[in-house]
Design an enzyme around this catalytic site. Structure first.
Site, mmCIF file in Angstrom:
data_model
loop_
_atom_site.group_PDB
_atom_site.id
_atom_site.type_symbol
_atom_site.label_atom_id
_atom_site.label_comp_id
_atom_site.label_asym_id
_atom_site.label_seq_id
_atom_site.Cartn_x
_atom_site.Cartn_y
_atom_site.Cartn_z
ATOM 1 C CE LYS A 19 -11.042 5.124 -2.376
ATOM 2 N NZ LYS A 19 -10.329 4.567 -3.698
ATOM 3 N N PRO A 107 -18.574 -3.331 -4.308
ATOM 4 C CG PRO A 107 -18.266 -3.794 -6.328
ATOM 5 C CD PRO A 107 -18.888 -2.767 -5.433
ATOM 6 C CB ALA A 113 -13.331 3.512 -0.212
ATOM 7 N N GLY A 115 -15.361 -0.654 2.622
ATOM 8 C CA GLY A 115 -15.172 -0.982 4.021
ATOM 9 C C GLY A 115 -14.975 0.454 4.494
ATOM 10 C CG ASP A 149 -9.765 5.449 1.144
ATOM 11 O OD1 ASP A 149 -8.895 6.347 0.883
ATOM 12 O OD2 ASP A 149 -9.750 4.314 0.508
HETATM 13 O O1 C5P Z 1 -5.352 3.785 5.644
HETATM 14 P P1 C5P Z 1 -5.876 2.357 5.181
HETATM 15 O O2 C5P Z 1 -5.937 1.445 6.284
HETATM 16 O O3 C5P Z 1 -7.055 2.265 4.186
HETATM 17 O O4 C5P Z 1 -4.755 1.791 4.288
HETATM 18 C C1 C5P Z 1 -4.719 0.342 3.779
HETATM 19 C C2 C5P Z 1 -3.055 0.056 3.567
HETATM 20 O O5 C5P Z 1 -2.661 0.617 2.435
HETATM 21 C C3 C5P Z 1 -2.111 0.562 4.541
HETATM 22 O O6 C5P Z 1 -1.807 -0.355 5.233
HETATM 23 C C4 C5P Z 1 -0.770 0.720 3.511
HETATM 24 O O7 C5P Z 1 -0.218 -0.527 3.261
HETATM 25 C C5 C5P Z 1 -1.554 1.339 2.258
HETATM 26 N N1 C5P Z 1 -1.651 2.560 2.393
HETATM 27 C C6 C5P Z 1 -0.626 3.429 2.024
HETATM 28 N N2 C5P Z 1 -0.375 4.665 1.744
HETATM 29 C C7 C5P Z 1 -1.656 5.430 1.688
HETATM 30 C C8 C5P Z 1 -3.017 4.656 2.030
HETATM 31 C C9 C5P Z 1 -2.892 3.258 2.277
HETATM 32 O O8 C5P Z 1 0.902 2.840 1.577
HETATM 33 N N3 C5P Z 1 -1.549 6.904 1.730
#
Ligand code: C5P
Length: 307
Positions: A19, A107, A113, A115, A149
């Protein structure tokens, strides 16, 4: 017909896309530490394929494109695919069994995104392998628990993301958009970029910037309008941590891209082009180690092979 002594192993392959964020409005951190977002996601034609097969135990292997540092992908039980499998198995009270392999083109730690794509592909593939018949609603809820994501990786296309990015709804998109994507050898940590955003913008508004300009450009299908509307509130933080990206963006724009920007939390930079030929020209002019061309929108996690 001769009887088969052993039934053939059942194999399922699911493809999930990278994405990019065409608009990423970020508000001040919430009490839970996550940031409220108004984001417009687009799935682009850069894919990971995840293949699952019946097995008496659980295993995960990786086959990565030559431009990916495979050692950056955990295969010791801490992969998001392991967590996706755990969640789905627990949801249905099933044992977590299967041999999973990831063919990776997206990558790693790039803001694309990858993962999340793998997690979404794992949910769809294992649901099929285990005959679990999970409802779309439950799949989206499990996806949201895996990462902000991941629901979008299931949905694909072009979509508005709200909440922390996990609430997704499709938006009108009349274009086929051509992108050049330039990943970095060194990744950026998403939490580190968000922390740097907090430091740079202690007075960030509670409500993130709305996506109206990007939504209008998508509905019109006009590349010049979209180029002017692209917006990423995380870009200043990413550029501050990685000043080299500023030069990269300038080089891409000098090569004729309509607009270059950091995507998501970076460090991948994407360049909007007017057509497939234009994208190939811009890509050829950039002499970076890895330069990818992809168009969007493309589908979310979907079955490509089932035996
Ligand atoms: O949700 P995800 O595991 O992808 O998020 C990874 C990190 O990115 C979170 O631990 C947080 O530090 C940050 N994040 C955030 N606000 C979001 C999405 C992600 O602060 N809306």
């Amino acid at each position: 017909m001769t009887a088969q002594l052993f039934p053939p192993a059942r194999t399922t392959t699911v493809r999930a896309a990278a994405k990019i964020n065409l608009h990423l409005g970020v508000g001040a951190a919430r009490a839970d530490g996550f940031h409220p977002l108004h984001t417009v996601y687009q799935a682009i034609g850069l894919y990971d394929d995840l293949t699952v097969e019946d097995a008496p135990t659980w295993g995960l292997t990786l086959d990565a494109a030559d431009y990916i540092e495979a050692t950056h992908v955990p295969l010791d039980g801490a992969n998001i695919v392991d967590r996706a499998a755990d969640l789905l198995a627990a949801h249905h009270g099933l044992p977590r069994l299967g041999a999973v392999s990831i063919a990776k083109e997206i990558p790693v730690a790039g803001g694309l995104a990858g993962g999340s794509a793998d997690a979404a592909a794992a949910l769809v593939a294992l649901d099929r392998l285990w005959g679990a018949e999970t409802s779309d609603e439950d799949l989206l809820a499990l996806a949201a628990r895996l990462g902000s994501d991941v629901p979008f990786a299931l949905l694909g296309g072009t979509a508005l993301g709200t909440g922390r990015g996990e609430r997704v709804s499709p938006v009108a998109d009349r274009g086929t958009w051509w992108w050049v994507a330039v990943p970095s050898v060194e990744g950026l940590s998403t939490p580190a970029v968000y922390r740097h955003f907090d430091a740079l913008f202690p007075d960030a508004p509670a409500t993130p910037a709305p996506a109206d300009a990007v939504l209008g450009a998508l509905a019109a299908g006009d590349p010049m309008l979209l180029a002017a509307a692209l917006h990423n509130d995380l870009e200043p933080a990413a550029l501050d941590l990685r000043p080299d990206l500023e030069t990269l963006i300038a080089r891409g724009e000098a090569a004729g891209a309509l607009r270059g920007m950091v995507t998501g939390s970076g460090p991948t930079c994407v360049f909007l082009c007017a057509s497939a030929d234009h994208a190939r020209d811009v890509a050829a002019a950039l002499d970076d180690p890895v330069v990818l061309v992809a168009n969007g929108p493309v589908a979310g996690a979907h079955l490509v092979e089932y035996v």
